[in-house]
Enzyme design. Structure first.
Site, PDB file in Angstrom:
ATOM      1  N   ALA A  78      -5.991   5.143   5.369  1.00  0.00           N
ATOM      2  CA  ALA A  78      -6.898   6.099   6.011  1.00  0.00           C
ATOM      3  C   ALA A  78      -8.088   6.423   5.094  1.00  0.00           C
ATOM      4  O   ALA A  78      -8.679   7.503   5.189  1.00  0.00           O
ATOM      5  CB  ALA A  78      -6.152   7.384   6.402  1.00  0.00           C
TER       6      ALA A  78
ATOM      7  N   GLN B  88       0.843  -1.197   0.000  1.00  0.00           N
ATOM      8  CA  GLN B  88       0.000   0.000   0.000  1.00  0.00           C
ATOM      9  C   GLN B  88       0.879   1.247   0.000  1.00  0.00           C
ATOM     10  O   GLN B  88       0.390   2.352  -0.125  1.00  0.00           O
ATOM     11  CB  GLN B  88      -0.874   0.026   1.266  1.00  0.00           C
ATOM     12  CG  GLN B  88      -1.891  -1.093   1.329  1.00  0.00           C
ATOM     13  CD  GLN B  88      -2.599  -1.153   2.669  1.00  0.00           C
ATOM     14  OE1 GLN B  88      -2.473  -2.133   3.394  1.00  0.00           O
ATOM     15  NE2 GLN B  88      -3.350  -0.119   3.022  1.00  0.00           N
TER      16      GLN B  88
ATOM     17  N   PHE C 191      -8.042   1.293  11.889  1.00  0.00           N
ATOM     18  CA  PHE C 191      -6.865   1.950  12.459  1.00  0.00           C
ATOM     19  C   PHE C 191      -7.145   2.533  13.851  1.00  0.00           C
ATOM     20  O   PHE C 191      -6.939   3.716  14.099  1.00  0.00           O
ATOM     21  CB  PHE C 191      -6.450   3.069  11.480  1.00  0.00           C
ATOM     22  CG  PHE C 191      -4.990   3.417  11.481  1.00  0.00           C
ATOM     23  CD1 PHE C 191      -4.075   2.674  10.765  1.00  0.00           C
ATOM     24  CD2 PHE C 191      -4.522   4.516  12.192  1.00  0.00           C
ATOM     25  CE1 PHE C 191      -2.723   3.015  10.741  1.00  0.00           C
ATOM     26  CE2 PHE C 191      -3.172   4.870  12.180  1.00  0.00           C
ATOM     27  CZ  PHE C 191      -2.272   4.116  11.450  1.00  0.00           C
TER      28      PHE C 191
ATOM     29  N   GLU D  25     -12.867   2.221   5.092  1.00  0.00           N
ATOM     30  CA  GLU D  25     -12.834   1.658   6.437  1.00  0.00           C
ATOM     31  C   GLU D  25     -14.116   1.862   7.267  1.00  0.00           C
ATOM     32  O   GLU D  25     -14.505   0.967   8.014  1.00  0.00           O
ATOM     33  CB  GLU D  25     -11.687   2.272   7.241  1.00  0.00           C
ATOM     34  CG  GLU D  25     -10.307   2.049   6.681  1.00  0.00           C
ATOM     35  CD  GLU D  25      -9.305   3.004   7.315  1.00  0.00           C
ATOM     36  OE1 GLU D  25      -9.245   4.178   6.900  1.00  0.00           O
ATOM     37  OE2 GLU D  25      -8.616   2.592   8.254  1.00  0.00           O
TER      38      GLU D  25
ATOM     39  N   PHE E 156      -5.630  -4.306   3.483  1.00  0.00           N
ATOM     40  CA  PHE E 156      -6.383  -4.114   4.725  1.00  0.00           C
ATOM     41  C   PHE E 156      -5.558  -3.449   5.823  1.00  0.00           C
ATOM     42  O   PHE E 156      -5.823  -3.641   7.006  1.00  0.00           O
ATOM     43  CB  PHE E 156      -6.985  -5.441   5.220  1.00  0.00           C
ATOM     44  CG  PHE E 156      -7.794  -6.152   4.181  1.00  0.00           C
ATOM     45  CD1 PHE E 156      -8.980  -5.603   3.713  1.00  0.00           C
ATOM     46  CD2 PHE E 156      -7.372  -7.361   3.648  1.00  0.00           C
ATOM     47  CE1 PHE E 156      -9.726  -6.232   2.727  1.00  0.00           C
ATOM     48  CE2 PHE E 156      -8.106  -8.011   2.660  1.00  0.00           C
ATOM     49  CZ  PHE E 156      -9.290  -7.446   2.202  1.00  0.00           C
TER      50      PHE E 156
ATOM     51  N   ARG F   3      -7.665  -2.026   8.839  1.00  0.00           N
ATOM     52  CA  ARG F   3      -8.928  -1.347   8.499  1.00  0.00           C
ATOM     53  C   ARG F   3      -9.663  -0.774   9.730  1.00  0.00           C
ATOM     54  O   ARG F   3     -10.156  -1.527  10.569  1.00  0.00           O
ATOM     55  CB  ARG F   3      -9.832  -2.349   7.792  1.00  0.00           C
ATOM     56  CG  ARG F   3     -10.851  -1.723   6.862  1.00  0.00           C
ATOM     57  CD  ARG F   3     -11.549  -2.820   6.116  1.00  0.00           C
ATOM     58  NE  ARG F   3     -12.261  -2.310   4.965  1.00  0.00           N
ATOM     59  CZ  ARG F   3     -12.780  -3.094   4.032  1.00  0.00           C
ATOM     60  NH1 ARG F   3     -12.682  -4.386   4.111  1.00  0.00           N
ATOM     61  NH2 ARG F   3     -13.419  -2.567   3.007  1.00  0.00           N
TER      62      ARG F   3
HETATM   63  N1  MTE Z   1     -11.000  -3.391   0.137  1.00  0.00           N
HETATM   64  C1  MTE Z   1     -10.406  -4.466  -0.425  1.00  0.00           C
HETATM   65  N2  MTE Z   1     -11.106  -5.216  -1.280  1.00  0.00           N
HETATM   66  N3  MTE Z   1      -9.129  -4.814  -0.091  1.00  0.00           N
HETATM   67  C2  MTE Z   1      -8.392  -4.081   0.808  1.00  0.00           C
HETATM   68  O1  MTE Z   1      -7.235  -4.407   1.071  1.00  0.00           O
HETATM   69  N4  MTE Z   1      -8.353  -2.161   2.357  1.00  0.00           N
HETATM   70  C3  MTE Z   1      -9.165  -1.262   3.182  1.00  0.00           C
HETATM   71  C4  MTE Z   1     -10.219  -0.557   2.337  1.00  0.00           C
HETATM   72  N5  MTE Z   1     -10.931  -1.514   1.521  1.00  0.00           N
HETATM   73  C5  MTE Z   1      -9.000  -2.944   1.422  1.00  0.00           C
HETATM   74  C6  MTE Z   1     -10.320  -2.608   1.024  1.00  0.00           C
HETATM   75  C7  MTE Z   1      -8.389  -0.250   3.886  1.00  0.00           C
HETATM   76  S1  MTE Z   1      -7.640  -0.676   5.338  1.00  0.00           S
HETATM   77  C8  MTE Z   1      -8.290   1.033   3.431  1.00  0.00           C
HETATM   78  S2  MTE Z   1      -7.451   2.224   4.307  1.00  0.00           S
HETATM   79  C9  MTE Z   1      -8.891   1.457   2.155  1.00  0.00           C
HETATM   80  O2  MTE Z   1      -9.558   0.379   1.495  1.00  0.00           O
HETATM   81  C10 MTE Z   1      -7.809   2.023   1.258  1.00  0.00           C
HETATM   82  O3  MTE Z   1      -8.260   2.342   0.001  1.00  0.00           O
HETATM   83  P1  MTE Z   1      -9.024   3.708  -0.328  1.00  0.00           P
HETATM   84  O4  MTE Z   1      -8.295   4.807   0.368  1.00  0.00           O
HETATM   85  O5  MTE Z   1      -8.944   3.799  -1.792  1.00  0.00           O
HETATM   86  O6  MTE Z   1     -10.417   3.553   0.181  1.00  0.00           O
HETATM   87 MO1  MOS Z   2      -6.117   1.207   6.028  1.00  0.00          MO
HETATM   88  S1  MOS Z   2      -5.926   0.380   7.907  1.00  0.00           S
HETATM   89  O1  MOS Z   2      -5.725   2.801   6.596  1.00  0.00           O
HETATM   90  O2  MOS Z   2      -4.732   0.636   5.249  1.00  0.00           O
END
Ligand code: MTE
Ligand code: MOS
Length: 760
Positions: free
Chosen positions: A519, A205, A352, A722, A236, A350
């Site tokens: 985030a 990430q 945090f 999240e 995640f 996810r």
């Molecule tokens: N959805 C999927 N399918 N896989 C992932 O790893 N990570 C989550 C969320 N949704 C995740 C997910 C987490 S921890 C975060 S912070 C956000 O997606 C990050 O992506 P975004 O900022 O584009 O929402």
């Molecule tokens: Mo999400 S826990 O901020 O990668």
């Protein structure tokens, strides 16, 4: 999602990421085409949770068949660190150092096959002085063994108000961690380049942190290392900081051997080595009046951070700023301890720190209701943040665009909450061994990095002379649909159909100094930076378009693959504009940049503006629990969620489903067990249960809250990744309601089957 054709040509997986994920066509690191001569990397771990490494001899292992390199701390050219925040995490444990947990990596091996690398690992000779590990937060609290100074957020005069409160109630909660269980384990592929430097494909990430540490460990410059990311098989949060490990290890081995090195953690190793969601223990006391208004709240929370910092301090900050939940708390004192234990270093997951915070405050609300004999929904209503008054959080941030009461009203109506309560009471009177329960959990989730400098993003758009568009943004695609959403943003801005827009793999060479995709800010940041690039392109190309239309001036609109001027009725196809611009020596490439200023807080007073905006919503769960078997069903689950104007409803809906199910795993089934030697015993799906299709609610009602666009964000949307995870806590509270007892996290079958008379 709307733009996916019914039949998808084989090679189209780059164009339609979501469809590719669903059809299994996305290629992750283990699916990559490899260069000839690629070596396999293997990490050798400490067998003890806490022990001093007295000596280490790898000479025999180096002679083992197929082995090309065995590296120890001594072989690292640069400083031996890969700590993202506070410098307490070596890349490889040096001789004389003390390992922090069972699994800490001591040396790394590159061999022609994984089997040969593993065989060589058995030839490593070492001696350890075994020490007593600390495995519980109680013990670290007693020893005052903290990774950083305790955090404190205080408002008003909680001691005095607590003393005078008409009602007081104390409580505690014990919550476990959670394994990320991304389908693709931590992985990286480092390739030495003929012109010097390294190209690293990574499942991360955070490509920039990968680049930063690969370079510093090797004594190189950031410009010598390119990190590329295709698509992660899930992150995640687990690939924010710890994806750096296989990157660092593969880079070190690739530089040493001058050959490409593939480094993939095997599942059980990934399970044991990498950090989880932070477990915690909390004690709280609340003072309230006869109507249920919270007057004062005192919280003392001990976080199990594991052996080193990683990003723990940021997780605790995010937690402390959410202990108010959706409620105005006039007097509050929260104290958070970052406890050191000899376990893997717990990390981003996810939410945090927010799910942890919400579990506490929602327990408090529920207990107030029980004490007063009121429905918890009524106590929630009494305490919500107000719109004109009672609208400042304990850290002094103004709660704007507050829909908490509107969402409450809507979800109460949709679920017929109070009618259902009566039906459940009647059902429970009739049944002894099967009980139903009901609970509500509202959401208020702050969006931004609390650390100001992270709130920035760059972007690059290239238009080619055939009218096709390639976009580069700093975000990584991990299944959350970011790349598809970014195509939609550019499609809306340039008016070009999505089939002419491609998203490039993420690369630190193209977009430098990226912030981790975390985030939930991916869409906000990348989308805003891309819009900036589109605005600049349009500004430059508008005069050319007008000239092509034979006009001197006019308002130019970009839509339907056309650039047109409404007043005159004239237009030029986007494609022709692109070609003509090229022929007339105009650049078709543009950078964009976005920053969010003035976010942050004062570390001393813990006041400020840690978030750009809040995401809100509400949820209601109706469950049925069999007290004799400990099994439960979610009969109905309602979620009402405000993401402003969704960029893509299909993707956002998917994120709500996924976040909820992941939260359900944390609070009802995923239990991590560490034995007395500090070994994680739950290291596979044989002994660690994650939610599956059978755990889905029987009726799942998800709706978007409409009519509350976010004025200060790209296309008036709000973050989605999240926040919906916390709605799973309504299932946890509904199970407590059904049993009439409190429950820990996770409320596993074993907890749910415990005889009721054993409870206080
Ligand atoms: N959805 C999927 N399918 N896989 C992932 O790893 N990570 C989550 C969320 N949704 C995740 C997910 C987490 S921890 C975060 S912070 C956000 O997606 C990050 O992506 P975004 O900022 O584009 O929402
Ligand atoms: Mo999400 S826990 O901020 O990668």
């Amino acid at each position: 999602m709307k733009h996916i054709p019914e039949t998808m040509p084989e090679q189209d997986f780059i164009q339609y990421r979501e469809a590719a994920h669903l059809s299994g066509k996305t290629r992750y690191i283990p699916d990559m085409e490899l260069y000839r001569g690629t070596l396999n990397g293997f990490a050798v771990s400490s067998p003890h949770a806490k022990a001093r490494l007295l000596n280490l001899d790898v000479s025999l292992a180096r002679t083992s068949p197929g082995v090309e390199a065995v590296l120890t701390a001594q072989d690292i050219p640069g400083p031996n660190t890969m700590a993202p925040v506070i410098d307490d995490e070596p890349c490889l444990l040096p001789v004389g150092g003390t390992c922090g947990y069972l699994g800490q990596v001591v040396c790394i091996i590159a061999a022609d096959t994984m089997e040969n690398a593993k065989k060589a690992s058995s030839l490593i000779e070492w001696q350890w002085e075994i020490l007593d590990p600390v495995l519980s937060v109680e013990e670290s609290l007693e020893k005052k063994d903290f990774l950083f100074d305790p955090l404190r957020l205080k408002r008003g005069n909680p001691e005095r108000v607590m003393k005078n409160a008409p009602y007081r109630k104390k409580g505690s909660l014990d919550a476990g961690g959670q394994e990320h269980y991304y389908f693709e384990t931590q992985a990286a592929y480092a390739v030495p380049l003929h012109q010097g430097g390294l190209l690293i494909r990574s499942s991360t990430q955070n490509p920039t942190d990968n680049q930063r540490f690969a370079a510093s460990l090797l004594g190189l410059k950031a410009s010598d290392v390119e990190v590329q990311v295709g698509c992660l098989g899930g992150g995640f949060g687990g690939k924010q900081a710890q994806a750096t490990w296989p990157v660092a290890w593969s880079a070190l081995l690739a530089c040493k051997t001058k050959k490409p090195v593939l480094f993939i953690l095997e599942r059980d190793q990934d399970f044991r080595l990498t950090g989880k969601r932070h477990p915690f223990k909390v004690n709280w006391e609340v003072g309230f009046d006869h109507q249920g208004h919270i007057l004062a709240l005192e919280i003392s929370m001990a976080y199990d951070c594991g052996w080193c910092n990683d990003v723990s301090i940021a997780v605790l900050h995010h937690c402390i700023f959410h202990l108010d939940g959706a409620y105005y708390i006039p007097h509050m004192d929260a104290l958070l301890y970052g406890c050191r234990t000899n376990k893997p270093s717990n990390t981003a997951f996810r939410g945090f720190g927010v799910p942890q915070a919400i579990s506490v405050i929602e327990s408090v609300i529920t207990q107030i209701a029980h004490t007063l004999g009121k429905d918890p929904a009524i106590v929630r209503w009494k305490n919500y943040y107000g719109i004109r008054k009672n609208n400042l959080t304990p850290c002094n941030m103004l709660v704007e665009h507050n829909i908490l009461r509107a969402a409450h009203r809507q979800i109460v109506n949709k679920s017929d909450y109070f009618g259902l309560r009566k039906k459940i009471n009647a059902f429970n009177k009739k049944h002894d061994s099967v009980k139903q329960g009901l609970a509500m959990v509202p959401g208020k989730f702050g969006i931004s990095f609390n650390e100001s400098f992270f709130n920035q993003a760059g972007a690059l758009i290239n238009i080619y002379r055939d009218g096709s568009v390639l976009i580069h943004h700093p975000g990584t695609e991990m299944g959350q649909g970011l790349h598809d959403k970014m195509r939609t943003v550019v499609h809306r801005e340039l008016g070009v159909s999505t089939e002419f827009i491609r998203v490039a793999d993420t690369s630190t060479s193209i977009i430098p100094n990226t912030t981790s995709t975390a985030a939930s800010t991916g869409t906000d940041f990348s989308g805003s930076a891309l819009k900036d690039a589109c605005d600049k392109l349009k500004k430059r190309l508008n005069p050319i378009a007008l000239k092509m239309m034979g006009l001197e001036k006019g308002k130019v609109i970009w839509e339907n693959n056309l650039v047109f001027c409404k007043e005159s009725g004239k237009s030029v196809p986007f494609k022709e504009l692109a070609f003509h611009s090229y022929m007339t020596l105009e650049s078709l490439s543009e950078k964009g940049f976005y920053k969010r200023e003035n976010i942050g807080f004062n570390l001393e007073s813990m006041t400020g503006r840690p978030y750009w905006y809040y995401v809100m919503g509400s949820s209601v769960a109706h469950v049925e629990l069999n007290l004799l078997t400990g099994r439960f069903r979610i009969l109905d689950m309602w979620i009402l969620h405000d993401c402003g104007v969704p960029v893509d409803e299909g993707i956002d809906l998917g994120q709500i489903h996924g976040a909820f199910m992941q939260g359900l795993g944390w609070c009802t089934m995923e239990k991590l067990i560490t034995n007395k030697n500090g070994r994680l015993e739950t290291d596979s799906l044989d002994n660690y249960k994650i939610p599956g299709i059978y755990e889905l609610p029987e009726h799942f009602h998800i709706e978007f809250f409409r009519g509350n666009p976010e004025p200060h964000n790209i296309h008036n949307t709000r973050a989605i990744g999240e926040p919906p995870l916390i709605y799973a806590l309504s299932v946890w509270l509904a199970l407590q309601d059904a049993r009439g007892t409190t429950l820990p996290i996770p409320a596993t079958g074993e907890e749910l089957i415990k005889p009721l008379y054993h409870e206080e």
